[in-house]
Design an enzyme around this catalytic site. Structure first.
Site, mmCIF file in Angstrom:
data_model
loop_
_atom_site.group_PDB
_atom_site.id
_atom_site.type_symbol
_atom_site.label_atom_id
_atom_site.label_comp_id
_atom_site.label_asym_id
_atom_site.label_seq_id
_atom_site.Cartn_x
_atom_site.Cartn_y
_atom_site.Cartn_z
ATOM 1 N N THR A 87 0.512 -1.303 -0.164
ATOM 2 C CA THR A 87 -0.296 -0.217 0.074
ATOM 3 C C THR A 87 0.933 1.195 0.029
ATOM 4 O OG1 THR A 87 -1.643 -0.891 1.049
ATOM 5 C CG2 THR A 87 -1.753 1.307 0.896
ATOM 6 N N ALA A 108 14.951 19.661 -3.848
ATOM 7 C CA ALA A 108 15.870 19.242 -3.035
ATOM 8 C C ALA A 108 17.104 19.355 -3.671
ATOM 9 C CB ALA A 108 15.409 17.305 -3.476
ATOM 10 N N LYS A 164 6.031 2.730 13.043
ATOM 11 C CA LYS A 164 6.120 2.739 13.808
ATOM 12 C C LYS A 164 6.538 1.651 14.807
ATOM 13 C CE LYS A 164 2.008 2.110 12.295
ATOM 14 N NZ LYS A 164 1.272 2.674 11.028
ATOM 15 N N GLU A 194 8.682 10.364 9.553
ATOM 16 C CA GLU A 194 7.699 11.606 9.194
ATOM 17 C C GLU A 194 6.153 10.552 8.992
ATOM 18 O OE1 GLU A 194 7.335 14.734 9.434
ATOM 19 O OE2 GLU A 194 5.600 14.013 10.441
ATOM 20 N N ILE A 217 0.040 13.561 8.371
ATOM 21 C CA ILE A 217 0.850 15.128 8.897
ATOM 22 C C ILE A 217 2.174 15.239 9.217
ATOM 23 C CG2 ILE A 217 -0.247 16.154 10.850
ATOM 24 C CD1 ILE A 217 -3.054 14.264 11.293
ATOM 25 N N GLY A 261 -6.652 -0.176 2.408
ATOM 26 C CA GLY A 261 -5.322 -0.219 2.850
ATOM 27 C C GLY A 261 -5.155 0.522 4.559
ATOM 28 N N LYS A 265 2.856 5.235 18.630
ATOM 29 C CA LYS A 265 2.440 6.306 17.649
ATOM 30 C C LYS A 265 3.102 7.281 19.231
ATOM 31 C CE LYS A 265 0.001 5.652 13.599
ATOM 32 N NZ LYS A 265 -1.488 4.843 12.547
#
Ligand code: NDP
Ligand code: HSE
Length: 436
Positions: free
Chosen positions: A13, A33, A105, A129, A136, A187, A205
Site C-alpha cells: 500500500t 531537493a 512505528k 515522518e 500530517i 489499505g 505512535k
C-alpha cells in the site's frame, strides 16, 4: 549534484503510493531537493506485482538484502512493516552507511532506541515522518516547529482505522466487523488489525511523539493501552445524548510526579474541534507553554497520504546528505545525551474525569449505596442520568459523569459497586476529557 538513488523495500500500500508520488512529482521534488531523487531498486516478495508497478527501468528483486548491500543505493526506504526482517534490514542498511526512511512505528516504538544509537554511530539519518499521523507532518512540527516550547501535553486521534470504524458505526449504523473489513480493503489497517482496534498502533505512535515532545527514550511497554473493541453502541448513543463523542485518544501529559502515557476510548465534548475529526482523518493537539494549543489535522492512513510523508523525508535526507552530522536535527529532537529519565506514571496515578454506566436494580436506596461509595473515595459526581427500564425489566442503566479524580479511586469504587447485590454486570468505565 548527482541524483540520489533510492532502494525501496516492500511495494504494498504505502510502497506503491511512494513509488507513484515520487514518479509523478519528480520535477517538483528535484527543484526542492536540489537534485533528482530516483527509485533505482525495488524489493518485494511478489516480484511480478513489483514489476507490474515499477516497470522495466527499475531493478526488481525478491531479495531485500540485495538493496541494503548495494553500493549504488544512498537511501533505503523500508515499507515492509513488522519487527522481524524489517529490523534486520534497517540495521544492515545503517551498518552499510546508508540513510533510512521508514513508516514502521511498531519497529521504532519497540526498537527505536537501538536503531537511533546505531544510526548515530554511523553518522546516518533515520527519518520516520510517516510513522505517526500518516500525511500530517507532526514529527517535523514537534521536533522543529515547536522547539522553543516546553511541551505540556499531547492528545491525539492517531489511528485512522479505529476512527473510521467509530465514524461508520455512529453515522451509518454499520457494524464493527463490516467497518473494519472496509478499512482493511482501503489499505488503512495494519497487517494484524488487532493492532488498530486494541490501541496498540496508537500506543506505538504515542511512544514516538512523547519521546520527541518530552525528551525521553521510547517507552512503548509503559503505555496503558485499551482499544475500541469493547465499546457498545449503547455507550456511543448515551454519550451523544449527553453532548459527547467517543474517540480513541492517545494522551501524554507532563505532571509534577512524572509523565502520563495512555491510549483509551475517551468522551470529548462534541463542540470541540477534535471531537469532529471523522473517518480516516487524524488530529494531534499539542500544548506548548509559549504557543498554547496547536492542532494538526489530515489523513492518517492510506497509500498517497502516507507516501506524502515518506517522500518529504526523502527530500529532507537528500538536502542534509552533505551536512556535518553534528548539525543535523537529532532523531528524537533532543540531543541523544540529553534524554531525561522522568518516570512514566502508573495508570492508578493518572487523573481524569469518567463516564460510568451501571446496570442497577430499580428500587429505593440503590442510588444512596452507590453515591456513598463514591463519596467515601472522594469522587464527586458532575451529572447523573437514569434511563427508563426496558419493558418487563426491573434493571435500569444509570449513567454518571464524574469530576476529575484519581484513576485508582475509581478502580476501588468499581470493585465495591460491583459487589453490591443490586448491581448487575460489570461497570462500564470510559475516561472523559473536557479540554478546557
Ligand atoms: P503492505 O502489507 O501493503 O505492504 C508491505 C509489502 O512488503 C507487501 O507488498 C509485502 O509483500 C512486502 N514484503 C513483505 N515481506 C517482505 C520481504 N521480506 N522482502 C520484501 N518485501 C516484503 O503494508 P503497508 O504498505 O500498509 O505498510 C507498510 C508499513 O507502513 C508498515 O510498517 C505500516 O505500519 C506502515 N504504515 C502504513 C500505513 C497505511 O496506511 N497502510 C500508514 C502509515 C504507516 P506481500 O504482500 O507479498 O507479503
Ligand atoms: N493502521 C494505521 C492506521 C495506519 O489505521 O492509522 C497508519 O499508521
Amino acid at each position: 549534484m548527482k541524483p540520489i538513488k533510492v532502494g525501496l523495500l516492500g511495494i504494498g500500500t504505502v510502497g506503491g503510493g511512494t513509488f507513484a508520488v515520487l514518479l509523478r512529482n519528480q520535477e517538483e521534488i528535484a527543484r526542492r531537493a536540489g537534485c533528482a531523487i530516483t527509485m533505482a531498486m525495488v524489493a518485494d516478495k511478489d516480484v511480478d506485482k513489483a514489476r507490474a508497478i515499477a516497470g522495466d527501468r527499475v531493478v526488481v528483486t525478491a531479495d531485500a538484502y540485495e538493496i541494503v548491500n548495494h553500493p549504488d543505493i544512498d537511501i533505503v526506504v523500508e515499507l515492509i512493516g513488522g519487527t522481524g526482517i524489517a529490523k534486520e534490514l534497517i540495521l544492515k542498511a545503517i551498518a552499510n552507511g546508508k540513510h533510512v526512511v521508514t513508516a514502521n512505528k511498531a519497529l521504532l516504538a519497540n526498537h527505536g532506541n537501538e536503531i537511533f544509537a546505531a544510526a548515530q554511530k554511523k553518522d546516518v539519518m533515520v527519518a520516520f515522518e510517516a510513522a505517526v499521523g500518516g500525511g500530517i507532518p507532526i514529527i517535523k512540527a514537534l521536533r522543529e516547529g515547536l522547539s522553543a516550547n516546553r511541551i505540556e501535553w499531547i492528545a491525539a486521534i492517531i489511528n485512522g482505522t479505529s476512527n473510521y470504524i467509530l465514524t461508520e458505526m455512529r453515522d451509518k449504523g454499520v457494524s464493527f466487523d463490516a467497518a473494519l473489513e472496509e478499512a482493511q480493503r482501503l489499505g488503512y489497517a495494519e497487517a494484524d488489525p488487532t493492532f488498530d482496534i486494541e490501541g496498540i498502533d496508537a500506543a506505538h505512535k504515542l511512544s514516538i511523539m512523547a519521546a520527541i515532545g518530552f525528551g525521553i527514550p521510547m517507552q512503548f511497554s509503559a503505555v496503558y493501552t485499551e482499544g475500541i473493541s469493547k465499546l457498545t453502541r449503547e455507550d456511543i448513543r448515551y454519550a451523544e445524548e449527553l453532548g459527547y463523542r467517543i474517540k480513541l485518544l492517545a494522551i501524554s501529559k507532563r505532571k509534577a510526579q512524572g509523565i502520563e502515557l495512555r491510549v483509551h476510548p475517551t468522551l470529548i465534548p462534541e463542540r470541540r474541534l477534535i471531537a469532529n475529526v471523522e473517518g480516516v482523518m487524524n488530529a494531534v493537539l499539542v500544548m506548548g507553554d509559549a504557543v498554547g494549543q496547536t492542532m494538526y489535522y489530515g489523513a492518517g492512513a492510506g497509500a498517497e497520504p502516507t507516501a506524502s510523508a515518506v517522500v518529504a523525508d526523502l527530500v529532507d535526507v537528500a538536502r542534509m546528505l552533505t551536512a556535518d552530522p553534528e548539525h543535523r536535527v537529532p532523531h528524537l529532537a533532543f540531543q541523544p545525551d540529553q534524554l531525561s529519565n522522568t518516570p512514566i506514571l502508573p495508570m492508578g496515578q493518572v487523573e481524569s474525569a469518567y463516564y460510568l454506566r451501571l446496570r442497577v436494580f430499580d428500587k429505593p436506596g440503590v442510588l444512596a449505596d452507590i453515591t456513598r461509595i463514591l463519596a467515601d473515595l472522594g469522587i464527586s459526581i458532575e451529572a447523573m442520568v437514569q434511563k427508563e427500564p426496558r419493558e418487563g425489566e426491573d434493571w435500569v442503566n444509570l449513567i454518571m459523569l464524574t469530576h476529575l479524580t484519581l484513576e485508582q479511586h475509581v478502580s476501588d469504587a468499581i470493585v465495591k459497586i460491583e459487589a453490591l447485590p443490586v448491581v448487575a454486570d460489570k461497570v462500564t468505565r470510559i475516561r472523559l476529557e473536557e479540554f478546557n
